[in-house]
Design a protein around this motif. Structure first.
Motif, PDB file in Angstrom:
ATOM      1  N   LYS A 243       6.440  -2.369 -13.783  1.00 34.79           N
ATOM      2  CA  LYS A 243       6.842  -1.769 -12.294  1.00 34.79           C
ATOM      3  C   LYS A 243       8.321  -1.197 -12.199  1.00 34.79           C
ATOM      4  O   LYS A 243       8.364  -0.602 -11.194  1.00 34.79           O
ATOM      5  N   ASN A 244       8.888  -1.491 -13.156  1.00 36.35           N
ATOM      6  CA  ASN A 244      10.566  -0.931 -13.181  1.00 36.35           C
ATOM      7  C   ASN A 244      11.050  -1.527 -11.972  1.00 36.35           C
ATOM      8  O   ASN A 244      11.977  -1.132 -11.054  1.00 36.35           O
ATOM      9  N   THR A 245      10.760  -2.847 -11.672  1.00 33.17           N
ATOM     10  CA  THR A 245      11.487  -3.834 -10.870  1.00 33.17           C
ATOM     11  C   THR A 245      12.507  -4.763 -11.391  1.00 33.17           C
ATOM     12  O   THR A 245      12.958  -5.869 -10.788  1.00 33.17           O
ATOM     13  N   TYR A 246      12.626  -4.644 -12.679  1.00 30.83           N
ATOM     14  CA  TYR A 246      13.519  -5.589 -13.444  1.00 30.83           C
ATOM     15  C   TYR A 246      14.997  -5.577 -13.115  1.00 30.83           C
ATOM     16  O   TYR A 246      15.537  -4.513 -12.459  1.00 30.83           O
ATOM     17  N   ASN A 247      15.691  -6.377 -13.497  1.00 29.20           N
ATOM     18  CA  ASN A 247      17.080  -6.300 -13.510  1.00 29.20           C
ATOM     19  C   ASN A 247      17.804  -6.859 -14.807  1.00 29.20           C
ATOM     20  O   ASN A 247      16.831  -6.913 -15.867  1.00 29.20           O
ATOM     21  N   ALA A 248      18.870  -6.933 -15.004  1.00 28.57           N
ATOM     22  CA  ALA A 248      19.638  -7.070 -16.395  1.00 28.57           C
ATOM     23  C   ALA A 248      19.235  -8.523 -16.790  1.00 28.57           C
ATOM     24  O   ALA A 248      19.765  -8.578 -18.049  1.00 28.57           O
ATOM     25  N   SER A 249      18.739  -9.284 -16.061  1.00 27.89           N
ATOM     26  CA  SER A 249      18.612 -10.498 -16.524  1.00 27.89           C
ATOM     27  C   SER A 249      17.147 -10.801 -17.154  1.00 27.89           C
ATOM     28  O   SER A 249      16.597 -12.045 -17.553  1.00 27.89           O
ATOM     29  N   ASN A 250      16.282  -9.791 -17.036  1.00 31.28           N
ATOM     30  CA  ASN A 250      14.961  -9.607 -17.657  1.00 31.28           C
ATOM     31  C   ASN A 250      15.042 -10.140 -18.950  1.00 31.28           C
ATOM     32  O   ASN A 250      15.558  -9.462 -19.770  1.00 31.28           O
ATOM     33  N   GLY A 251      14.043 -11.253 -19.164  1.00 30.40           N
ATOM     34  CA  GLY A 251      14.237 -11.867 -20.644  1.00 30.40           C
ATOM     35  C   GLY A 251      13.829 -11.075 -21.550  1.00 30.40           C
ATOM     36  O   GLY A 251      13.971 -11.075 -22.862  1.00 30.40           O
ATOM     37  N   VAL A 252      12.691 -10.053 -21.350  1.00 26.65           N
ATOM     38  CA  VAL A 252      12.082  -9.174 -22.330  1.00 26.65           C
ATOM     39  C   VAL A 252      13.081  -7.878 -22.751  1.00 26.65           C
ATOM     40  O   VAL A 252      13.342  -7.721 -23.737  1.00 26.65           O
ATOM     41  N   ILE A 253      14.007  -7.614 -21.725  1.00 28.82           N
ATOM     42  CA  ILE A 253      14.822  -6.761 -22.021  1.00 28.82           C
ATOM     43  C   ILE A 253      16.120  -7.414 -22.989  1.00 28.82           C
ATOM     44  O   ILE A 253      16.426  -6.580 -24.080  1.00 28.82           O
ATOM     45  N   GLY A 254      16.345  -8.567 -22.629  1.00 29.44           N
ATOM     46  CA  GLY A 254      17.354  -9.247 -23.470  1.00 29.44           C
ATOM     47  C   GLY A 254      16.792  -9.504 -24.953  1.00 29.44           C
ATOM     48  O   GLY A 254      17.502  -9.435 -25.848  1.00 29.44           O
ATOM     49  N   GLY A 255      15.479  -9.687 -24.888  1.00 27.83           N
ATOM     50  CA  GLY A 255      14.953 -10.128 -26.225  1.00 27.83           C
ATOM     51  C   GLY A 255      14.954  -8.784 -27.038  1.00 27.83           C
ATOM     52  O   GLY A 255      15.099  -8.834 -28.275  1.00 27.83           O
ATOM     53  N   GLU A 256      14.493  -7.544 -26.731  1.00 26.54           N
ATOM     54  CA  GLU A 256      14.615  -6.319 -27.147  1.00 26.54           C
ATOM     55  C   GLU A 256      16.082  -6.093 -27.889  1.00 26.54           C
ATOM     56  O   GLU A 256      16.147  -5.787 -29.250  1.00 26.54           O
ATOM     57  N   TRP A 257      16.864  -6.150 -27.047  1.00 26.54           N
ATOM     58  CA  TRP A 257      18.313  -5.985 -27.731  1.00 26.54           C
ATOM     59  C   TRP A 257      18.627  -7.033 -28.733  1.00 26.54           C
ATOM     60  O   TRP A 257      19.098  -6.370 -29.675  1.00 26.54           O
ATOM     61  N   SER A 258      18.095  -8.248 -28.566  1.00 27.89           N
ATOM     62  CA  SER A 258      18.559  -9.361 -29.631  1.00 27.89           C
ATOM     63  C   SER A 258      17.505  -8.864 -30.812  1.00 27.89           C
ATOM     64  O   SER A 258      18.221  -9.136 -32.141  1.00 27.89           O
ATOM     65  N   TYR A 259      16.592  -8.623 -30.669  1.00 29.30           N
ATOM     66  CA  TYR A 259      15.677  -8.259 -32.010  1.00 29.30           C
ATOM     67  C   TYR A 259      16.449  -7.174 -32.742  1.00 29.30           C
ATOM     68  O   TYR A 259      16.561  -7.385 -33.998  1.00 29.30           O
ATOM     69  N   TYR A 260      16.604  -6.064 -32.061  1.00 36.78           N
ATOM     70  CA  TYR A 260      17.144  -5.020 -32.722  1.00 36.78           C
ATOM     71  C   TYR A 260      18.480  -5.208 -33.514  1.00 36.78           C
ATOM     72  O   TYR A 260      18.913  -4.845 -34.624  1.00 36.78           O
TER      73      TYR A 260
END
Length: 528
Positions: free
Chosen positions: A85-102
């Motif tokens: 929905k593009n209602t996320y913020n910088a604390s979203n765990g999925v976004i953090g997980g993608e950064w960590s994964y790569y």
């Protein structure tokens, strides 16, 4: 050919190297000690296998398209739903997980490239090959990171905690320069065919370069790299689109780069990710949307269904459509893995009735069929299907798209597009227009339907700058004839669920909050 020992995890080595004589001198268990490892050629091969094993599973692979217009997360309380929905913020765990994964993939590659130099007993040719494989995987990670976050730290060697807290973001242009050179250099030391299936090849390195340069808008480089893969003559379009995503197409001649899996050894659960609720309750995660289903052209005319001359019949919406639709999406009437027909029409009383109050029932009236193999029905958590990262169809369409953007349109461009459309079980009418604008739109539609649920759509609509046109609005599903009012067509629409997209913000994800908290040198993307 042997299959790569992709599943040889580094942890298996680590847990067996501790010193029991002196606990105060116990070797750390979160890394490979050069005192015991990095001695032989076999060590290098095992360590490289460990890097391959970091490559992502079905959750990451199949989620990316659900962040676009063609898929929908039916569990609205999950972090993925915020991204959709593009209602996320910088604390979203999925976004953090993608950064960590790569960055885990990059760190693993960097560690290998650093430590392999310690090995003296190794064939120089094998050493060069393994180094090239790791550089290609690292570039693969940077392509995705750059498309997700824009400027990101370019780390090409192992760093300690202090250094990690001081790094800054590298300009996107510099990262694309790095990727271009790395993949060009890597291709020189890679064979066209590997003895072990699943290892990076010359075609994979050049193919990823073609993708990266297309994403970067460097169309000349993209076209040249794609053409190099085409001229190799190693790859060809698999005759059956259906087979590509089932066991019959595993490691076919179309597959250039895939994450290797095997039942009972290293499996995943992609079947459950898409499965109908009537097969397994509380399992399905993502379903198709009207945006995807409407993208498939009419089989006879080759025209989009919105064209009045296409021959589309809204009362029989799935008849005479591009065959890839029936290979990608389960619609009402299709036979499921249990031998029973799917029925999602409201009021039918089945476990797939879209009106019943069950969390994992389709909310669009459709389920995904791609990757859902009947062979996995007995044990849906034990799939051995490989997840395809790059295939020859993409190379052909990269060549075509780059040529279109360069306005270098000739028969080779049309042939590339039509080769993809001419599979034996697809056989769509040829594209014949040479008008740049028209051909661009045909190419974009072709990528959408050819690569649905292969993780490419998000980056496509970002680089085309079309996301603000295709994403915003309610999620819509199937159109059906009202059983209680014959002749009346009803289109499913989710109530109270609306996707947003701000063009000045959502073309990049935010740098994860925790990363900025740990490193004040990292700046945030605009709007977050």
């Amino acid at each position: 050919m042997k299959n790569i020992g992709i599943y040889c995890m580094l942890l298996c080595i680590v847990l067996n190297v501790s010193c029991k004589k002196d606990l105060l001198n116990t070797l750390p268990k979160d890394r490979l000690s050069s005192e015991l490892f990095w001695k032989t050629q076999e060590d290098a091969i095992i360590a490289s296998n460990g890097v391959y094993s970091v490559l992502g599973n079905q959750w990451r692979y199949t989620s990316m398209d659900a962040f676009t217009d063609i898929g929908h997360f039916i569990l609205q309380w999950r972090g993925e739903s915020e991204i959709e929905k593009n209602t996320y913020n910088a604390s979203n765990g999925v976004i953090g997980g993608e950064w960590s994964y790569y960055y885990t993939l990059i760190r693993s590659s960097n560690d290998f490239l650093d430590k392999v130099e310690l090995i003296k007993e190794i064939d120089p040719t094998i050493k060069k090959r393994l180094i090239a494989e790791m550089k290609t995987i690292r570039s693969f990670a940077y392509i995705n990171l750059t498309m997700l976050f824009g400027d990101v730290p370019l780390v090409v060697k192992p760093i300690n905690v202090t250094e990690a807290k001081e790094i800054t973001r590298t300009a996107t242009k510099e990262i694309w320069d790095f990727i271009s050179k790395e993949l060009t250099d890597a291709s020189v030391d890679l064979p066209e065919v590997q003895e072990e299936v699943g290892r990076i090849t010359k075609g994979a390195a050049l193919g990823l370069k073609a993708r990266g340069m297309l994403y970067a808008g460097r169309y000349k480089e993209a076209k040249e790299a794609a053409n190099q893969v085409i001229k190799m003559g190693v790859y060809k379009i698999h005759p059956s689109y259906k087979e590509l995503f089932d066991y019959a197409g595993k490691n076919s001649s179309e597959i250039i780069f895939a994450r290797q899996y095997a039942k009972d050894v290293a499996a995943h659960s992609i079947f459950t990710f898409f499965t109908a609720n009537s097969l397994f309750t509380q399992a399905c995660q993502v379903v198709p949307t009207k945006s995807l289903v409407d993208a498939y052209e009419m089989k006879t005319t080759g025209l989009p269904i919105e064209n009045s001359a296409s021959g589309f019949n809204p009362f029989k919406p799935y008849e005479n459509r591009d065959p890839r639709l029936k290979y990608t999406v389960f619609v009402s009437g299709d036979i499921l893995a249990n031998g029973k027909p799917l029925n999602t029409i409201p009021g039918n009383g089945s476990a797939d009735d879209i009106t019943i109050s069950a969390e994992n029932v389709t909310s669009s009236g459709w389920y995904f069929k791609k990757w859902v193999s009947n062979s996995d029905f007995a044990n849906p958590w034990n799939s051995g299907l490989n997840l395809i990262y790059l295939r020859y169809a993409e190379i052909l369409l990269i060549y075509a798209e780059a040529s279109i953007e360069l306005n270098e349109i000739d028969n080779s461009v049309l042939n590339a597009i039509n080769e993809v459309r001419a599979r034996q079980d697809v056989n769509m009418p040829k594209v014949i227009t040479t008008n740049q604008s028209e051909l661009r739109e045909r190419l974009r539609r072709e990528r959408n339907v050819e690569f649905a649920m292969e993780g490419l759509r998000l980056f496509d609509i970002r680089r085309w700058k079309t996301a603000e046109k295709v994403i915003p609005g309610p999620v819509k599903g199937m159109t059906y004839e009202n059983p209680k009012s014959p002749g009346q067509l009803v289109t499913v629409q989710l109530s109270g669920y609306v996707k947003e997209f701000k063009s000045d913000k959502n073309y990049l994800w935010p740098i994860p909050f925790n990363e900025i908290l740990l490193n004040k040198n990292l700046t945030q993307n605009k709007g977050y």
